[in-house]
Scaffold this motif. Structure first.
Motif, short mmCIF file in Angstrom:
data_model
loop_
_atom_site.label_atom_id
_atom_site.label_comp_id
_atom_site.label_asym_id
_atom_site.label_seq_id
_atom_site.Cartn_x
_atom_site.Cartn_y
_atom_site.Cartn_z
N GLY A 53 10.06 -114.98 -78.10
CA GLY A 53 8.66 -115.40 -78.06
C GLY A 53 8.45 -116.29 -76.85
N SER A 54 7.20 -116.54 -76.59
CA SER A 54 6.86 -117.31 -75.41
C SER A 54 7.30 -118.76 -75.57
CB SER A 54 5.35 -117.28 -75.21
OG SER A 54 4.74 -117.98 -76.27
N THR A 55 7.33 -119.46 -74.48
CA THR A 55 7.69 -120.87 -74.51
C THR A 55 6.67 -121.66 -75.32
OG1 THR A 55 8.43 -120.50 -72.26
CG2 THR A 55 8.42 -122.76 -73.05
N VAL A 56 5.42 -121.25 -75.21
CA VAL A 56 4.37 -121.90 -75.97
C VAL A 56 4.63 -121.76 -77.47
CG1 VAL A 56 1.93 -121.83 -76.57
CG2 VAL A 56 2.63 -121.52 -74.19
N SER A 57 4.94 -120.54 -77.88
CA SER A 57 5.22 -120.30 -79.29
C SER A 57 6.40 -121.14 -79.74
CB SER A 57 5.52 -118.82 -79.51
OG SER A 57 4.37 -118.05 -79.26
N ARG A 58 7.40 -121.18 -78.92
CA ARG A 58 8.57 -121.95 -79.29
C ARG A 58 8.24 -123.42 -79.48
NH1 ARG A 58 14.36 -121.00 -78.35
NH2 ARG A 58 13.46 -118.94 -78.05
N ALA A 59 7.40 -123.93 -78.62
CA ALA A 59 6.99 -125.33 -78.75
C ALA A 59 6.22 -125.53 -80.05
CB ALA A 59 6.13 -125.73 -77.55
N SER A 60 5.37 -124.58 -80.39
CA SER A 60 4.61 -124.69 -81.63
C SER A 60 5.54 -124.67 -82.83
CB SER A 60 3.62 -123.52 -81.76
OG SER A 60 2.72 -123.53 -80.70
N LEU A 61 6.54 -123.81 -82.75
CA LEU A 61 7.50 -123.73 -83.84
C LEU A 61 8.22 -125.06 -84.01
CD1 LEU A 61 9.10 -122.19 -85.98
CD2 LEU A 61 10.66 -121.44 -84.18
N GLU A 62 8.68 -125.60 -82.91
CA GLU A 62 9.38 -126.88 -82.99
C GLU A 62 8.48 -127.97 -83.54
OE1 GLU A 62 11.54 -128.12 -79.53
OE2 GLU A 62 12.20 -126.06 -79.08
N GLU A 63 7.23 -127.90 -83.17
CA GLU A 63 6.27 -128.90 -83.63
C GLU A 63 6.08 -128.79 -85.14
OE1 GLU A 63 1.55 -129.43 -82.99
OE2 GLU A 63 2.70 -128.68 -81.27
N GLU A 64 5.95 -127.55 -85.60
CA GLU A 64 5.74 -127.33 -87.03
C GLU A 64 6.97 -127.78 -87.82
OE1 GLU A 64 3.22 -126.62 -89.92
OE2 GLU A 64 2.69 -126.15 -87.85
N LEU A 65 8.12 -127.52 -87.27
CA LEU A 65 9.36 -127.95 -87.93
C LEU A 65 9.47 -129.47 -87.92
CD1 LEU A 65 11.83 -125.25 -86.56
CD2 LEU A 65 11.13 -125.55 -88.94
N ALA A 66 9.06 -130.06 -86.82
CA ALA A 66 9.10 -131.52 -86.72
C ALA A 66 8.19 -132.14 -87.78
CB ALA A 66 8.67 -131.96 -85.33
N ARG A 67 7.05 -131.53 -87.95
CA ARG A 67 6.12 -131.98 -88.97
C ARG A 67 6.83 -131.99 -90.34
NH1 ARG A 67 0.05 -132.55 -88.33
NH2 ARG A 67 -0.14 -130.47 -87.46
N TYR A 68 7.52 -130.92 -90.58
CA TYR A 68 8.23 -130.79 -91.85
C TYR A 68 9.31 -131.88 -92.00
CZ TYR A 68 11.56 -128.84 -95.21
OH TYR A 68 12.43 -128.66 -96.25
N THR A 69 10.04 -132.14 -90.96
CA THR A 69 11.07 -133.18 -91.07
C THR A 69 10.43 -134.56 -91.26
OG1 THR A 69 11.21 -133.50 -88.68
CG2 THR A 69 12.70 -131.88 -89.66
N GLN A 70 9.27 -134.75 -90.65
CA GLN A 70 8.58 -136.03 -90.86
C GLN A 70 8.17 -136.23 -92.31
OE1 GLN A 70 5.44 -135.81 -87.94
NE2 GLN A 70 7.00 -135.71 -86.33
N GLU A 71 7.97 -135.12 -92.98
CA GLU A 71 7.63 -135.21 -94.40
C GLU A 71 8.87 -135.37 -95.26
OE1 GLU A 71 3.88 -132.08 -93.96
OE2 GLU A 71 5.69 -131.53 -95.05
N GLY A 72 10.01 -135.45 -94.60
CA GLY A 72 11.23 -135.66 -95.36
C GLY A 72 12.07 -134.41 -95.53
N GLY A 73 11.60 -133.31 -94.97
CA GLY A 73 12.37 -132.07 -95.08
C GLY A 73 13.54 -132.07 -94.11
N ARG A 74 14.49 -131.22 -94.36
CA ARG A 74 15.65 -131.11 -93.49
C ARG A 74 15.68 -129.71 -92.91
NH1 ARG A 74 18.21 -133.83 -91.20
NH2 ARG A 74 20.06 -132.58 -91.51
N VAL A 75 16.08 -129.60 -91.67
CA VAL A 75 16.13 -128.30 -91.02
C VAL A 75 17.53 -128.05 -90.49
CG1 VAL A 75 15.29 -126.94 -89.07
CG2 VAL A 75 13.70 -128.39 -90.34
N ALA A 76 18.02 -126.86 -90.67
CA ALA A 76 19.28 -126.49 -90.04
C ALA A 76 19.20 -125.04 -89.57
CB ALA A 76 20.45 -126.67 -91.01
#
Lengths: 357, 357
Positions: free
Chosen positions: A147-170
């Motif tokens: 996917g594009s770099t833009v999409s990748r950034a959005s993905l990371e952002e969405e995942l970051a949001r999730y970790t801020q809510e206390g979720g864990r990502v691996a």
DNA sequence: CTGAAAGCGCTTACAG
DNA sequence: CTGAAAGCGCTTACAG
């Protein structure tokens, strides 16, 4: 990403649901309060008389009681669940990882929830959003993403949001996202294979690699080339052939090698087992016995390596362990950007007997 | 089944969870009541002024709000989820079905939750119990189950319990449990293949079937034999060979056929594509070109049929559609004991050219 | 069209 | 050791 937030996944017409047994039912049946019933049902709870616990357990059994996971989750804040995002479950590579994830999650008392993300990185973003609503303990991403770099950034952002809510990502797979990762040891595996072949007496490998430039293919080639260089093995100019990543691709590539470079190589390394199996057939068709004059080795030890004659030497990447490790990383967080990488296992079979050099 | 009910799946040490945005947060940000915010977020809700809806949607977007699926589920009674029980996700056969399930569930606004049941039917019972707690809309069972009659009865009982609570059950696979079933059309597929071969001019098939007596193998053989009988094709006494269900099994079986019954058959039918591919190699090694003198056909059209030369004639069982159909059955219930069976697709490739009989 | 209130099934301090 | 009560985040009649 500007579509209606939170409005797209209402469940369809839920049927009128007859009631399942509830904690109150159990409490009443046992003649105790809901609070006591709840404690009696919790094996970790200390302050419960064994007589009451027995009564409650008995009532629960009789009623076929199963605690409502959703209610529990809204009380405790998180669901006993790990969400898995997988690009395509039909890919045996992913399936193996996913298998490890399911097992490990189960062992940790969590259920695995899946969503396919066949349709690329934007689909993955959508799925992360949806999964967030489930409040899973962790999210595991596997498979390669394009996917594009833009999409990748959005993905990371969405995942970051999730970790801020206390979720864990691996991540289980390639090392390409800024989260804890259980790395598939492709490069290391390729190097180990070459080292083992060297030990067996092979000196002049020929390579069959996919004709596309996927990260996986590159890592394999890097691992091979690096080990060969370190050990002083020669890889001639024309000894690296590109071919479609299929059985027939391997066939054609090997046929070409045998015809054009006779005597110039003593072992054929293919980037996948399927290609290697094709190469074996090509050698047979050219009057050679795989393993006799020229060695053959595959990679990934996924399918069919034991079904051919002789057995195909390959590398076991322990993908199920990679999946399991990702779950462990996620559950033992936080500890950002950790890396776990297993030692791949070179499996020597009949296609690479020791050379009496 | 006498183990502690309801006490075995407490989630492990949940980390302190920072708060995710909540409906109340959105309502406050938009300056409306929770009730209004809830309605504004529900696309199906009629009585909402568009200005308010816009404000709420905007606030939700800003806060990255995702409705808490658990809270919603405890309110509505069921989770927007379909639970899938699969024996082994690594089996390409299961993976294909599961893929269809995921897609169809997604299309219906549901997420798919999995649990592996590798360890047989007793494991499956345990998993059904656990899944019940999730209150999924439906449970889909796939893969073949083995186990004692007692275990099977317990499984049916546990599933019945679930349906009494309002859950829906559907099977994707063999027709062996008393629930709605999307049937894998194995028998029908085998018959259709034989009919097509007949049309192409073949008259004397030889069969290579697995040496174990799995239901799947039996159905394939039944389908072949039945169609052959109907069409007046002869299957000689020695023309049915049993072999391990692997590539090499197919190789050895075909080698035997070619050596022992030359001229006595005009096409080899193998119960799986892998066996058929092995058979092709055996024929080559015996100096025959697959398709030229003798036809070859596989079954299941799962892997590699297009990677060999010539392409292998096979039958596409449309397993992904089977998985999707199971989801549909489950979601359109109740309607007990329905059967859906797709028309399998015979895919003719180079290994079975028309005979100029 | 909008809001206050009740309720879903749990868990968990808080008092006994 | 046990129970009454509050609260988790939603949805949905019920009144305006």
């Amino acid at each position: 990403m500007t579509t209606d937030p939170a409005t797209d996944d209402r469940s369809p017409g839920a049927p009128d649901r007859p009631s399942a047994a509830t904690l109150r039912d159990v409490a009443e049946a046992a003649g105790v309060s809901k609070a006591s019933a709840s404690r009696a049902l919790d094996p970790a709870s200390q302050y419960v008389s064994s007589s009451m616990r027995a009564r409650v357990l008995d009532a629960a059994e009789r009623l076929g009681y199963r605690p409502n996971a959703s209610a529990r989750a809204t009380t405790t804040g998180a669901t006993a669940m790990v969400a898995v995002l997988v690009s395509d479950i039909r890919d045996p590579y992913n399936a193996e990882i996913v298998h490890g994830v399911i097992e490990q999650a189960g062992a940790s008392g969590l259920v695995a929830t899946f969503a396919g993300t066949d349709h690329g990185i934007d689909d993955e973003i959508r799925v992360v959003r949806m999964m967030r609503g489930l409040r899973p303990h962790a999210m595991i991403l596997t498979g390669t993403r394009s996917g594009s770099t833009v999409s990748r950034a959005s993905l990371e952002e969405e995942l970051a949001r999730y970790t801020q809510e206390g979720g864990r990502v691996a991540i289980a797979g390639d090392d390409e996202l800024p989260f804890d990762t259980a790395v598939v040891p492709r490069r290391r595996g390729a190097s180990a294979l070459v080292a083992e072949l060297f030990r067996l007496g092979y000196r002049t490998p020929a390579l069959i690699r996919p004709d596309h430039d996927a990260e996986a293919a590159r890592q394999w080639e890097d691992g091979v080339v690096e080990a060969a260089a370190r050990l002083g093995m020669r890889i001639g100019r024309g000894a690296v052939v590109r071919a479609p990543m299929t059985r027939d691709g391997g066939y054609d590539a090997a046929a070409g090698l045998v015809a054009e470079r006779p005597g110039r190589f003593d072992v054929v390394l293919a980037a996948t087992d399927a290609m290697a199996i094709g190469a074996m057939t090509a050698m047979r068709d050219a009057g050679l016995t795989p393993g006799a004059e020229i060695g053959v080795a595959g990679f990934d030890d996924a399918v069919g390596t034991e079904d051919v004659t002789p057995g195909l030497t390959s590398v076991d990447l322990a993908l199920a362990r990679v999946g399991a490790a990702a779950v462990e990383l996620a559950l033992t967080g936080p500890g950002d950007l950790r890396r776990i990488e297993f030692e791949p296992r070179v499996v020597v079979r009949g296609t690479t007997p020791a050379r009496s050099s």
